[in-house]
Design an enzyme around this catalytic site. Structure first.
Site, PDB file in Angstrom:
ATOM      1  N   LYS A  11       0.850  -1.205   0.000  1.00 27.16           N
ATOM      2  CA  LYS A  11       0.000   0.000   0.000  1.00 27.16           C
ATOM      3  C   LYS A  11       0.873   1.237   0.000  1.00 27.16           C
ATOM      4  CE  LYS A  11       0.893   1.369   4.403  1.00 27.16           C
ATOM      5  NZ  LYS A  11       1.523   2.677   4.759  1.00 27.16           N
ATOM      6  N   ASP A 138      -2.290  -0.935  10.475  1.00 25.99           N
ATOM      7  CA  ASP A 138      -2.507  -0.980   9.030  1.00 25.99           C
ATOM      8  C   ASP A 138      -3.217  -2.251   8.577  1.00 25.99           C
ATOM      9  OD1 ASP A 138      -1.319   1.480   8.614  1.00 25.99           O
ATOM     10  OD2 ASP A 138       0.617   0.663   7.992  1.00 25.99           O
TER      11      ASP A 138
END
Length: 293
Positions: A11, A138
């Site tokens: 990401k 995350d």
């Protein structure tokens, strides 16, 4: 014995704002994350034996209980009651390590998805994300994937329109930056108020306007880089800008920097220039946004 293979997608943070330290030890964040086609492969297999073994294609990640994939197994077992035993996990690593690209968190998320299939627990994505927050901030986003606005301690994930098609160049310099230390620096620093470009990025995504998204990227952690770190990050951004990036910023707590390109040739030249300019053993990757899960 059954085994399940899952992709663990990297990401980037298109924007990252850091809020106050919470009583639970986390910081409030506001960020927009985008999954990338760059990914690790995670294989979870029942062995019929005891314990949890982790192997990896590189020697730069831990294979003991500190690995987030192992923590994911234990959190999953605590939630579902399945035995956290007799498992092997293999991680075929492609995401640069300790870069701000969410590699460890994504491996943990892929492990949760694999366990859900392996044990036929039929948990929803939201339920897996609730387990994920016990592993790392995350992980809930990495369970969801795609593109999302994320706030709170990382537990509030609101999917949004993904980035338009583009090329993303990632440069990870030969630097080690601890996420924990970056947060400590942020807490200790007296920082001026910085503009929040989250609304511009959200509108750019909604309108599928790549230029509007790219021009608004930014990362609050760039404010607390040490001199040598800043020099390296600034040099990388300068190279990206020199060769036509639409926008560039550091991702996560760094030190990786990404550039958004709409021209494949420019992206390739920027990548080659970074390889030449960066010292030590940098990692340079060209990838794309993950447009569908």
């Amino acid at each position: 014995m059954k085994k399940v293979e899952e992709k663990a997608y990297a990401k980037i943070n298109l924007v990252l704002n850091i809020g106050d330290l919470r009583p639970d030890g986390y910081h409030d964040i506001q960020t927009i994350m985008q999954s990338l086609e760059l990914h690790d492969d995670v294989t979870v297999e029942q062995t019929g034996g005891t314990g949890i073994t982790v192997t990896a294609s590189v020697d730069t990640i831990p294979t003991d209980e500190s690995n987030l994939a192992v923590k994911a197994v234990k959190a999953f077992a605590a939630k579902t009651g399945v035995p956290a035993d007799g498992l092997s996990i293999h991680i075929e690593k492609r995401i640069p390590v300790a870069a701000g690209l969410g590699g460890g968190s994504s491996d943990a998320a892929a492990t949760l998805r694999a366990l859900n299939v392996l044990y036929e627990t039929n948990l929803s994505v939201d339920e897996l994300a609730e387990i994920g927050i016990e592993v790392g901030s995350d992980v809930p986003f990495c369970v969801h994937g795609g593109c999302a606005y994320v706030e709170g301690k990382g537990d509030m994930v609101f999917p949004t329109t993904p980035m338009p098609q583009c090329i993303i160049v990632i440069g990870k310099p030969d630097l080690a930056i601890s996420t924990e230390k970056m947060y400590q620096r942020f807490d200790q620093a007296e920082l001026p108020q910085r503009a929040d470009h989250t609304p511009e990025i959200m509108l750019g995504l909604r309108w599928e306007n790549l230029k509007a998204v790219a021009e608004s990227v930014g990362n609050a952690f760039e404010q607390v880089l040490m001199k040598n770190e800043r020099n390296t990050v600034d040099m990388m951004k300068e190279v990206m800008n020199q060769f036509g990036t639409l926008g560039t910023a550091m991702t996560g707590s760094g030190p990786a920097v990404f550039g958004i390109f709409d021209n494949e040739l420019y992206a390739r030249v920027a990548s080659e220039t970074l390889r030449q300019r960066l010292k030590g053993n940098p990692e340079i990757v060209e990838t794309e946004p993950m447009l569908s899960k």
